[in-house]
Enzyme design. Structure first.
Site, PDB file in Angstrom:
ATOM      1  N   SER A  21      51.589 103.145  27.830  1.00 42.57           N
ATOM      2  CA  SER A  21      50.907 103.466  26.589  1.00 42.57           C
ATOM      3  C   SER A  21      49.278 103.897  27.097  1.00 42.57           C
ATOM      4  CB  SER A  21      51.162 102.544  25.678  1.00 42.57           C
ATOM      5  OG  SER A  21      50.771 102.890  24.338  1.00 42.57           O
ATOM      6  N   HIS A  24      58.962 101.404  21.373  1.00 45.12           N
ATOM      7  CA  HIS A  24      57.614 101.880  22.042  1.00 45.12           C
ATOM      8  C   HIS A  24      57.594 100.528  23.202  1.00 45.12           C
ATOM      9  CE1 HIS A  24      53.824 103.534  22.997  1.00 45.12           C
ATOM     10  NE2 HIS A  24      53.094 102.441  22.868  1.00 45.12           N
TER      11      HIS A  24
END
Length: 282
Positions: A120, A256
Site C-alpha cells: 500500500s 486489501h
C-alpha cells in the site's frame, strides 16, 4: 623536536580515529533506529527491505525474517512516531521520509544485492526511496515487489476532508470498509485513539505528495505486483510506466490486507525467494 613531532602526530591520529568512530557509531545508530532487523544474517546473499502500510509499524514485516532462508536477510522500515520512535514527531513530507530511509540504508546496501517490498503506502515510499538511491548513489534494487498499491502517478486524492476531525472520521470509515482490520480494534476506542493519529499523519503525506511520471523511465528493475481479488488498489499494470524492465501482476484471494492470511503470506515468501534465487543465478 622529534619527540614533540611524534607526540603531535600521535594525538592527531587518535583524534582522527575518534572522529571516524563517532561517524561510524552515528551511522549505526541511525540505521538501527530506522531499520528493524529481528533476524540478522551477516552472510546473506540478499537483503530484503520491507516498507509497511500507512498507520502501521515495522513489526509485521520484521517477523518475516524467521520464515525466509538464511540467504535472505529481512528488514522492515520504522517511521518516526511509532514503536521505539513513538516520542518523535511524525514526518511531514515524503522527501523527508525518503532522505532519512536512504541515509539509514546506505551503510548496509553498498556491498549486497537488495530487493524492496512495499505494501500500500509502503510501496510508494519504497519506490521514491529506490528513485532517490538510483539518482544520488547509483544504487537500485534487483527486484521491486509491489503489494496492493495503485501506481503513484495514478493516484488522485479526491473528496478527502481537510479538517482534522473530519479526516479522522473519514479514515475510520476507510479502515472499516477496506477490510483486514480486526473487529476488536474497530470497537476499542482507546486503541483507535492510538492508531488513527499515525494513520492520519501517513495519509496526509500521501495527500501532499504528487508524483508526475517523467518522460524517462525512472527505474530499471523487474517489478512484481500482488493484490487481493477484492482489493481497492487500481491500475496495478501501470507500474510498467515506471520501469524499463518487466512487470508481472498476481491476484491473490482476499481484500486489501490479503497478506495477513497465513497461506497468502507463505505464497509471498516462497515467490519472493524464488525470484531472488533466479536473479542470483542470472
Amino acid at each position: 623536536m622529534g619527540g614533540e613531532e611524534d607526540l603531535y602526530e600521535l594525538v592527531q591520529t587518535e583524534d582522527k580515529h575518534s572522529r571516524d568512530n563517532n561517524v561510524h557509531n552515528d551511522s549505526k545508530n541511525v540505521t538501527e533506529k530506522v531499520v528493524n532487523c529481528l533476524y540478522p544474517h551477516p552472510g546473506a546473499a540478499f537483503k530484503l527491505i520491507c516498507f509497511p502500510w500507512a498507520g502501521s509499524g515495522s513489526a509485521c514485516f520484521a517477523n518475516w525474517g524467521r520464515s525466509f532462508h538464511h540467504s535472505i536477510e529481512v528488514s522492515s522500515i520504522r517511521l518516526p512516531g511509532r514503536e521505539s520512535r513513538s516520542n518523535e514527531p511524525f514526518a511531514k513530507t515524503m522527501d523527508r521520509i525518503v532522505a532519512e530511509i536512504s541515509n539509514a540504508l546506505l551503510p548496509i546496501l553498498q556491498d549486497t544485492p537488495f530487493a524492496f517490498f512495499g505494501h500500500s503506502m509502503g510501496a510508494h515510499v519504497a519506490f521514491m526511496t529506490a528513485l532517490h538511491l538510483k539518482e544520488n548513489y547509483k544504487l537500485q534494487p534487483v527486484h521491486f515487489f509491489v503489494s496492493s498499491s495503485t501506481p503513484p502517478h495514478q493516484i488522485h486524492c479526491q473528496n478527502v476532508p481537510n479538517t482534522s476531525s473530519e479526516l479522522e472520521e473519514y479514515l475510520f470509515h476507510f479502515i472499516k470498509n477496506v477490510g483486514g482490520t480486526p473487529k476488536e480494534l474497530l470497537e476499542n476506542k482507546e486503541l483507535l485513539e492510538m492508531t488513527l493519529p499515525i494513520l492520519k499523519a501517513d495519509i496526509q503525506i500521501l495527500i501532499n505528495s504528487i508524483f508526475v511520471k517523467p518522460s524517462k523511465t525512472p527505474i530499471s528493475c523487474d517489478i512484481t505486483c500482488f493484490s487481493g481479488t477484492e482489493d481497492i488498489a487500481k491500475k496495478m499494470e501501470d507500474w510498467q510506466d515506471l520501469t524499463s524492465e518487466s512487470v508481472e501482476t498476481h491476484k491473490i484471494p482476499g481484500n486489501h490486507f490479503y497478506l495477513t492470511d497465513i497461506s497468502n503470506e507463505a505464497f509471498l515468501i516462497n515467490y519472493i525467494t524464488r525470484c531472488l534465487e533466479i536473479s542470483y543465478i542470472a
